[in-house]
Design an enzyme around this catalytic site. Structure first.
Site, PDB file in Angstrom:
ATOM      1  N   GLU A 210       0.803  -1.229   0.000  1.00 54.10           N
ATOM      2  CA  GLU A 210       0.000   0.000   0.000  1.00 54.10           C
ATOM      3  C   GLU A 210       0.834   1.276   0.000  1.00 54.10           C
ATOM      4  OE1 GLU A 210      -0.872  -2.609   1.944  1.00 54.10           O
ATOM      5  OE2 GLU A 210      -2.875  -3.123   1.201  1.00 54.10           O
ATOM      6  N   HIS A 279     -10.338  -4.308  10.783  1.00 58.65           N
ATOM      7  CA  HIS A 279     -10.965  -4.159   9.471  1.00 58.65           C
ATOM      8  C   HIS A 279     -12.228  -3.297   9.514  1.00 58.65           C
ATOM      9  CE1 HIS A 279      -8.252  -7.345   8.322  1.00 58.65           C
ATOM     10  NE2 HIS A 279      -8.652  -7.268   7.071  1.00 58.65           N
TER      11      HIS A 279
END
Lengths: 477, 349
Positions: A210, A279
């Site tokens: 990322e 998450h």
């Protein structure tokens, strides 16, 4: 004892699917791991594997059947030594099957399956499920759409994909990069079909990296391209936040307006279903606090489309926060060749005069649900969808406050230093004289999101909490 | 250190299973080219000395990282690039790279003093300067960020098919940042036209390379990504230029990225506020005496018959340019107060 094979849920929010193909037939012997059938949803095609050994005694749902509810018995498996011909689906496909007594005893009313036609379905009611259900509420017609425009039903997922595809057709500089965006067709299938149309030069699978690919995208934007960087979820963008803030957001200012960074960072944000703390986080307030960024968090499909197109066209870096629970939800989308919405404009989703409910993203669904219930009690709530979190449309919020004199902010996120906190500050600083009651915040609990279904439910925002707050500010509680 | 122990075949057996760039040849410069290198390096040296002086006078604030000692790297490498076609990106020690790319010393110095006439209108400062016209993309204050950003610039070159190459500079300190390797991986995977230049000046702020790097031969850092690396004497401008030629040939041929480890040395502290207690005065003096890159060019020029007296007018000219830049930077007005709010965003919403 014959085993009932039931339509599986392929995701926490899947409710039904298509039984695309049977790979076995009645009389076949199967063992654990054999692929029995192919099941399709709007997201993906999945293979349905056998867990137990035995003989297929009966196929209860024919291949090609659409809208098969999760939990429906689709086949019967006779175990070894059992007479396959004797085993059959006991009224499994009928809609009036009584709930097994044992199950009824265990189940508390709140945990009961809402879909009474399919009692076999163990649909656990979680906070995310409530959010998901609330996310079906539709707002008033879009003010930006001319009257008489033809509307089509589309999922948020399709609307986002169409927005990208249309902008990619219009501008060669636009490309999409991210994990699984190309060959896999998107982790959440948002980029479905883009590889086929635009090729691997413009639809680029990245390694799981990322920080690196956010930097590559940002650099490409500095060089003059218009990247769309997809994060599989914004939770993972924490690894990349340095580039979003230090590299993308500050560049134009630091360079005295010389170097632009027209990039869109997009992906699902906020709580999903039962995926727990790492998450499940809403980054809206984080990014909205950064000058130099545009932050958009749409609710319905039309806004998702019109605002994503605007984001891609913007000369500024945009953080575009989607919501996984919303992807499969369908809404009316105007059928226009080039439907672009203005950034920085809130939308009145439901007019009302007694209290203003301000929200964004999936929280809008919760606010709309609450407004509907409040209406039954004679309280007319005006629901405002902020749509853009930075810059914030304070004018629309204040105008509504002037009318209702009461305000509750609904946010699927933490309370501390939230968008809700910001709205409260705006109301204090600029709308103090219009306030007949303190502005209240209805947010998630101030804890990392837990996994357990009951705790998740307690942690997340819901309509009941909104109604309670509304009663407080209207002094009817 | 600084003596450039060039890679030798004996000590470093190469993996034979793939193509490697050839050992770069020292560049054979014409007299004019050599004079130009001398002039550019001297400009950087004098400019940085002046910046240090202005810092001492309080005219420059914050962090100010000087390039003194490393001049041969930017000048040698960038002389092989095409301004406006090939892009350059670096970290916060960026004045030298800008001067080597032909950017006006006045607007650089005025940025250092925080004036409206500065290249970033006084809003960026020493570490954040850009010239998109020259394809110089900063000037980045976060150690290592420029490496992924540089891969993005290279991505753009490839995407647009504009024939450009990105030269992304970073230091021996940044070479330990995780994102550098994320960028290496993608750059090789996608065969991006990028030259990763590690300016190994021996110290990451106060930490010497061998105290921070388990593999201190930084040119080998691309091996796991199949990116070849070359170690270069960064104190020799001709070696730098030669390495750039080899690297450019590799990258322009579509073979993907390459790493150049430039063994160099900074004379001054990490920034102006660093007293540099982590190394001895003798160490610094010894490099200055034996390996100074500008003195080395002077000796090369002497071989071509250019005398000290011949260089005098050139040196005077540079002093004048730097003096004018400093005057400009001191006298230019500060940004107007409304500038505070401009350029946060490009568009109005």
């Amino acid at each position: 004892m014959a085993i009932e094979l039931k339509m599986p849920a392929l995701s926490p929010t899947m409710e039904e699917g298509t039984l695309a193909k049977w790979l076995v037939k009645e009389g076949d012997t199967v063992k654990s791991g054999d692929i029995l059938a192919e099941i399709e949803t709007d997201k993906a095609t999945m293979e349905f594997e056998a867990v137990d050994e035995g003989t297929i005694a009966q196929i209860a749902v024919a291949e090609g059947t659409d809208n098969v509810k999760v939990g429906t018995v689709i086949a019967i498996l006779a175990e070894e030594g059992e007479d396959a011909s004797a085993a059959s689906a006991p009224a499994a496909t009928k809609d009036d099957t009584p709930e097994p007594a044992a199950k009824a005893d265990e189940a508390k009313p709140a945990d009961k399956v809402e879909d009474s036609a399919h009692p076999a379905q163990e649909k656990v009611e979680t906070g995310a499920r409530q959010l998901f259900d609330a996310a079906s509420n539709e707002g008033e017609a879009l003010p930006e759409v001319p009257e008489g425009t033809e509307m089509v039903k589309q999922t948020v997922r399709e609307a986002l994909r169409d927005a990208m595809a249309e902008e990619m057709r219009a501008d060669d500089r636009v490309f999409v990069m991210g994990e699984e965006v190309a060959e896999y067709q998107g982790a959440y299938k948002v980029t479905q079909g883009l590889l086929e149309e635009f090729g691997d030069k413009r639809v680029i699978d990245t390694p799981i990296t990322e920080y690196g690919f956010a930097g590559v995208g940002t650099g490409a934007a500095m060089g003059g391209l218009r990247p769309i960087v997809e994060f599989m979820t914004f939770n993972f963008a924490m690894q990349a936040i340095d580039h979003i803030i230090n590299s993308a957001a500050k560049t134009n200012y630091m360079s005295g307006g010389q170097m632009r960074c027209p990039i869109v960072f997009r992906g699902p944000n906020g709580a999903a279903s039962r995926v727990a703390a790492q998450h499940s986080q809403n980054y809206g307030p984080w990014y909205a606090s950064v000058p130099g960024l545009i932050v958009i968090a749409p609710y319905d499909a039309a806004d998702a489309k019109g605002l994503l197109k605007a984001a891609i066209r913007s000369e500024d870096p945009v953080v575009f926060l989607e919501n996984e629970l919303m992807y499969g939800r369908s809404f009316e989308v105007p059928k226009l060749d080039d439907f672009v919405l203005p950034i920085g404009k809130a939308r009145i989703m439901r007019p009302g005069k007694d209290v203003t409910l301000v929200s964004y993203s999936i929280g809008v669904g919760v606010a709309l649900e609450a407004a509907e219930k409040l209406a039954a009690e004679g309280i007319e709530a005006e629901v405002i969808d902020l749509r853009t979190l930075r810059p914030l449309d304070t004018a629309t919020v204040l105008k509504s406050l002037k009318k209702t004199n009461r305000m509750v902010v609904v946010e699927e996120g933490w309370p501390t230093c939230s968008i809700a906190s910001e709205i409260v500050a705006v109301a204090m600083e600029q709308g103090f004289d219009d306030l007949d009651a303190p502005v209240l915040r209805v947010t998630n609990e101030d804890v990392p999101l837990p996994y357990a279904a009951n705790l998740e439910k307690l942690a997340l925002v819901d309509a009941a909490k909104v109604i309670e707050a509304v009663k407080k500010v209207t002094y009817k509680g | 250190m600084a003596k450039s122990p060039a890679r030798t075949a004996q000590s470093d057996p190469q993996i034979p299973n793939r193509e490697r760039p050839a050992e770069p040849q020292r560049y054979e410069a014409s007299k004019e080219e050599l004079l130009d290198f001398y002039k550019q390096m001297l400009l950087i040296r004098r400019f940085e000395e002046k910046a240090g002086q202005l810092y001492g006078l309080g005219l420059i604030g914050g962090f100010c990282h000087l390039y003194i000692g490393q001049e041969a790297v930017a000048v040698g490498l960038q002389s092989a690039l095409e301004v406006g076609k090939d892009s350059v990106i670096t970290g916060y020690r960026d004045h030298g790279h800008m001067l080597a790319y032909g950017i006006d010393p006045k607007v650089i110095m005025a940025e250092l003093t925080g004036r409206a006439a500065g290249i970033s209108k006084g809003k960026g400062g020493s570490m954040h300067m850009f010239s998109t016209e020259h394809r110089f993309y900063g000037g980045h204050g976060i150690v290592g960020a420029q490496v992924s950003l540089g891969a993005g610039l290279a991505f753009k070159h490839k995407y647009a098919g504009d024939g450009g190459v990105c030269m992304a500079y970073f230091g021996d300190g940044a070479a330990n940042q995780g994102q550098v390797y994320e960028a290496f991986n993608m750059a090789e995977l996608w065969k991006l036209p990028i030259i990763f230049v590690i300016e190994n000046n021996q110290y990451a702020m106060g930490t010497s390379v061998n105290r921070a790097s388990s593999e201190d031969q930084l040119y080998k850092r691309g091996e796991s990504f199949r990116i070849p690396g070359i170690q270069v004497d960064g104190m020799d401008v001709l070696a730098c230029r030669g390495a750039a030629e080899e690297a450019l040939a590799w990258v322009r041929a579509g073979k993907g990225p390459i790493i150049l480890e430039m063994k160099t040395y900074r004379y001054r502290g990490h920034s102006m506020s660093d007293p540099a207690k982590y190394r001895s005065r003798d160490e610094v003096q010894s490099v200055r005496d034996k390996s100074d890159p500008i003195e080395a060019v002077k000796r090369e020029l002497e071989k071509l018959g250019v005398t000290e007296a011949d260089l005098k007018p050139l040196e005077q000219e540079i002093r004048k340019v730097v003096g004018e830049a400093a005057d400009f930077a001191e006298n230019a007005p500060e940004p107007e107060a409304p500038e505070l709010y401009t350029e946060v965003l490009v568009e109005t919403y």
